[in-house]
Design an enzyme around this catalytic site. Structure first.
Site, PDB file in Angstrom:
ATOM      1  N   GLY A  73       0.807  -1.217   0.000  1.00  0.00           N
ATOM      2  CA  GLY A  73       0.000   0.000   0.000  1.00  0.00           C
ATOM      3  C   GLY A  73       0.835   1.258   0.000  1.00  0.00           C
ATOM      4  O   GLY A  73       2.061   1.234   0.164  1.00  0.00           O
ATOM      5  N   GLY A  75       2.533   3.819   1.459  1.00  0.00           N
ATOM      6  CA  GLY A  75       3.053   4.103   2.793  1.00  0.00           C
ATOM      7  C   GLY A  75       3.438   5.551   3.006  1.00  0.00           C
ATOM      8  O   GLY A  75       3.546   6.006   4.149  1.00  0.00           O
ATOM      9  N   LYS A  96       3.800  12.632  -2.645  1.00  0.00           N
ATOM     10  CA  LYS A  96       4.680  11.577  -2.138  1.00  0.00           C
ATOM     11  C   LYS A  96       5.595  12.169  -1.067  1.00  0.00           C
ATOM     12  O   LYS A  96       6.351  13.097  -1.337  1.00  0.00           O
ATOM     13  CB  LYS A  96       5.520  10.989  -3.277  1.00  0.00           C
ATOM     14  CG  LYS A  96       6.341   9.763  -2.881  1.00  0.00           C
ATOM     15  CD  LYS A  96       7.005   9.167  -4.109  1.00  0.00           C
ATOM     16  CE  LYS A  96       7.822   7.931  -3.755  1.00  0.00           C
ATOM     17  NZ  LYS A  96       8.445   7.341  -4.966  1.00  0.00           N
ATOM     18  N   GLY A 109       6.320   8.026   6.778  1.00  0.00           N
ATOM     19  CA  GLY A 109       5.561   8.518   5.640  1.00  0.00           C
ATOM     20  C   GLY A 109       6.189   9.704   4.932  1.00  0.00           C
ATOM     21  O   GLY A 109       5.554  10.327   4.074  1.00  0.00           O
ATOM     22  N   ARG A 166       3.057  14.216  -7.865  1.00  0.00           N
ATOM     23  CA  ARG A 166       3.114  13.493  -9.134  1.00  0.00           C
ATOM     24  C   ARG A 166       1.714  13.315  -9.702  1.00  0.00           C
ATOM     25  O   ARG A 166       0.712  13.303  -8.969  1.00  0.00           O
ATOM     26  CB  ARG A 166       3.844  12.167  -8.972  1.00  0.00           C
ATOM     27  CG  ARG A 166       3.372  11.250  -7.873  1.00  0.00           C
ATOM     28  CD  ARG A 166       4.326  10.066  -7.746  1.00  0.00           C
ATOM     29  NE  ARG A 166       3.803   9.022  -6.877  1.00  0.00           N
ATOM     30  CZ  ARG A 166       4.408   7.857  -6.683  1.00  0.00           C
ATOM     31  NH1 ARG A 166       5.537   7.597  -7.312  1.00  0.00           N
ATOM     32  NH2 ARG A 166       3.885   6.946  -5.889  1.00  0.00           N
ATOM     33  N   ASP A 242       4.390  -4.298  -7.396  1.00  0.00           N
ATOM     34  CA  ASP A 242       3.717  -3.098  -6.895  1.00  0.00           C
ATOM     35  C   ASP A 242       4.277  -1.831  -7.535  1.00  0.00           C
ATOM     36  O   ASP A 242       3.752  -0.736  -7.287  1.00  0.00           O
ATOM     37  CB  ASP A 242       3.814  -3.008  -5.370  1.00  0.00           C
ATOM     38  CG  ASP A 242       5.247  -3.085  -4.867  1.00  0.00           C
ATOM     39  OD1 ASP A 242       5.887  -4.121  -5.090  1.00  0.00           O
ATOM     40  OD2 ASP A 242       5.731  -2.109  -4.266  1.00  0.00           O
ATOM     41  N   ASN A 243       5.300  -1.973  -8.375  1.00  0.00           N
ATOM     42  CA  ASN A 243       5.872  -0.832  -9.092  1.00  0.00           C
ATOM     43  C   ASN A 243       5.626  -0.928 -10.593  1.00  0.00           C
ATOM     44  O   ASN A 243       6.371  -0.345 -11.382  1.00  0.00           O
ATOM     45  CB  ASN A 243       7.378  -0.729  -8.827  1.00  0.00           C
ATOM     46  CG  ASN A 243       7.693  -0.390  -7.385  1.00  0.00           C
ATOM     47  OD1 ASN A 243       6.889   0.237  -6.702  1.00  0.00           O
ATOM     48  ND2 ASN A 243       8.857  -0.796  -6.907  1.00  0.00           N
ATOM     49  N   ASP A 252       6.957   5.002  -9.870  1.00  0.00           N
ATOM     50  CA  ASP A 252       7.728   4.791  -8.649  1.00  0.00           C
ATOM     51  C   ASP A 252       9.234   4.824  -8.899  1.00  0.00           C
ATOM     52  O   ASP A 252       9.917   3.805  -8.895  1.00  0.00           O
ATOM     53  CB  ASP A 252       7.336   3.470  -7.974  1.00  0.00           C
ATOM     54  CG  ASP A 252       5.946   3.541  -7.356  1.00  0.00           C
ATOM     55  OD1 ASP A 252       5.449   4.656  -7.169  1.00  0.00           O
ATOM     56  OD2 ASP A 252       5.362   2.487  -7.065  1.00  0.00           O
TER      57      ASP A 252
END
Length: 499
Positions: A73, A75, A96, A109, A166, A242-243, A252
């Site tokens: 997820g 983060g 981000k 974070g 982004r 996940d990327n 990412d």
């Protein structure tokens, strides 16, 4: 979070935000005025929400370095919302480094200026290189110090904090679908796919044959993306599922790098050593694996494996064909000529590994040779190629020079045999091979300067990277091969996932 694809969460305010850079072109996509104002700075720092924003962090899983990592997820990424511009295009705006989310896994974070600048620059550089990518709107310093251990070696230190904004049509990724299947939640998978098709892939439906067709479309987009990476010498560094964007975008930006010397085994990510799973030459295998994981995630709704397996095989053939055309195109040949000149491109790759040769510069040097000149002097060839060599005195290494002369002679014969004119060859080469890429050492120079309060190097770098294929007389520094001081400096050759 069980049964959900995201969680509502708001950014955590920062003490002293400063707007360091805005990309006017991206602001225009969103219908925003890029002029710096206190309100714009506050929004892009996560200190202020405007009407209509409903911030959230996405929930997804992923295979990391080939192993299922479970729930991951966002983060440290928080999507502020979606903006529809005057032409009807929709863009998600995401911060981000905007503070902890339910998926931060005990982390803060936050992001540091170093990693945020790298993503800010690379996103825009890739766009101007013609590589599908997410975009970057802004870079904001937070006024906070963020503690990071750059190489995970027990030496953490405080660094300036920053937030990059982004932009993309969506940040959905392969892992978004994997998690629903891993949790045996076909209803969530169905809902997520229904949303995906309604928003980003109109015409597809959540039924077996349409799902296979959609998977094939994702695979085609991914194949094109992969070959673009290989063309410009980009190494993602952390190609986990996940990327991987379902839109076929580069997403990412972490410990990425560009090839300086042509080293097929090069990986910029210290976490990827010694296996080099995500090295330049292994990116094709990594992407194939990731697509196979996406296919597995669709199985509960597709039912059988044969059609998905066939789509993966089509992907392999598509990549092979596109890469063949790309390698020929880098030497100026037409797509239909690529197979005929495959021996030439293969021998060039072998030659580039014999002695450290800059991957970006060598093609620009080759394009500058007048191959139509039957009396092209060997000394002129060696002198031109020495510009791209990392050897101290390549012109004195007779055996290597002789191999180059033999190769150029074959190149000349192939051009003549296929009727490739000098003008057409040079035009195609200079359109396929950039002169300026965001080399890691250039990024380190910009980071060092910005940490001292000097924005000029970042502004100059961003300006040069807007036209990466056209020679810029005042930008010689940005077209130079990696200097010796950068060979082993942290951040110039190797990085980690730490940010």
């Amino acid at each position: 979070m069980l049964g959900a694809a995201c969680s509502r969460v708001e950014p955590t305010p920062v003490p002293a935000p400063e707007l360091l850079a805005v990309v006017p072109e991206v602001a225009a996509l969103l219908g925003l005025d890029p002029a710096p104002t206190p309100e714009l700075t506050a929004v892009l720092a996560g200190n202020q929400l405007v009407a209509g924003m409903a911030p959230y962090a996405a929930c997804y899983g992923g295979h990391q370095f080939g192993t299922w990592a479970g729930q991951l997820g966002d983060g440290r990424a928080i999507t502020l919302g979606e903006i529809e511009n005057e032409t009807g295009d929709c863009w998600e705006l995401q911060l981000k480094g905007a503070g902890p989310t339910p998926y931060s896994r005990h982390a803060d974070g936050r992001a540091v200026l170093r990693s945020s600048l790298r993503e800010f620059v690379a996103s825009e550089a890739m766009f101007h290189l013609g590589v599908p990518t997410t975009r970057a709107l802004s870079l904001v310093s937070t006024g906070d110090a963020v503690v990071r251990d750059l190489f995970y070696d027990g030496h953490p230190r405080p660094e300036p904090g920053a937030i990059v904004a982004r932009v993309a049509p969506t940040f959905l990724r392969f892992g978004s679908y994997e998690l629903a299947t891993a949790r045996r939640d076909p209803e969530l998978l169905r809902r997520l796919l229904t949303h995906t098709f309604a928003q980003h892939f109109p015409g597809y439906r959540v039924e077996p044959s349409s799902l296979v067709a959609w998977f094939s479309e994702v695979a085609r987009r991914t194949a094109k993306l992969l070959v673009h990476w290989l063309r410009v010498g980009f190494v993602h560094g952390v190609l986990n599922t996940d990327n991987m964007s379902i839109l076929g975008l580069t997403i990412d930006y972490g410990p990425y790098g560009w090839l300086d010397p042509y080293e097929p085994s090069f990986t910029p990510n210290t976490t990827d050593l010694p296996g080099r799973r995500y090295s330049y030459e292994h990116q094709r295998a990594a992407v194939t694996f990731n697509l196979s994981r996406l296919a597995t995630a669709l199985l509960p709704l597709v039912g059988g494996v044969d059609e998905l397996t066939a789509a993966l095989e089509d992907f392999q053939r598509e990549v092979a064909a596109l890469e063949l055309e790309m390698r020929g195109g880098k030497l100026g040949f037409l797509p239909e000529q690529a197979r005929e000149v495959a021996p030439l491109t293969q021998s060039l790759e072998r030659l580039l590994t014999c002695q450290e040769t800059d991957y970006t510069l060598i093609f620009r040097q080759l394009s500058g040779l007048t191959l139509s000149d039957a009396t092209l002097a060997p000394s002129a060839i060696v002198e031109a190629l020495s510009v791209a060599s990392y050897a101290d005195a390549p012109q004195t290494q007779e055996s290597h020079a002789r191999r180059w002369l033999d190769w150029v002679a074959q190149y000349q014969r192939d051009c003549q045999r296929l009727g490739l004119s000098e003008a057409a060859r040079q035009e195609r080469m200079n359109g396929a091979n950039p002169l300026y890429v965001p080399r890691n050492y250039l990024l380190v120079e910009a980071i060092d300067a910005l940490e001292q309060g000097d924005r000029a190097p970042l502004q100059q770098l961003m300006s040069v990277l807007q036209t990466p294929y056209a020679p810029q007389p005042a930008a010689a520094h940005y077209a130079a091969k990696r200097p010796e001081w950068a060979r082993h400096r942290p951040g110039c050759s190797l990085l980690s996932c730490s940010s």
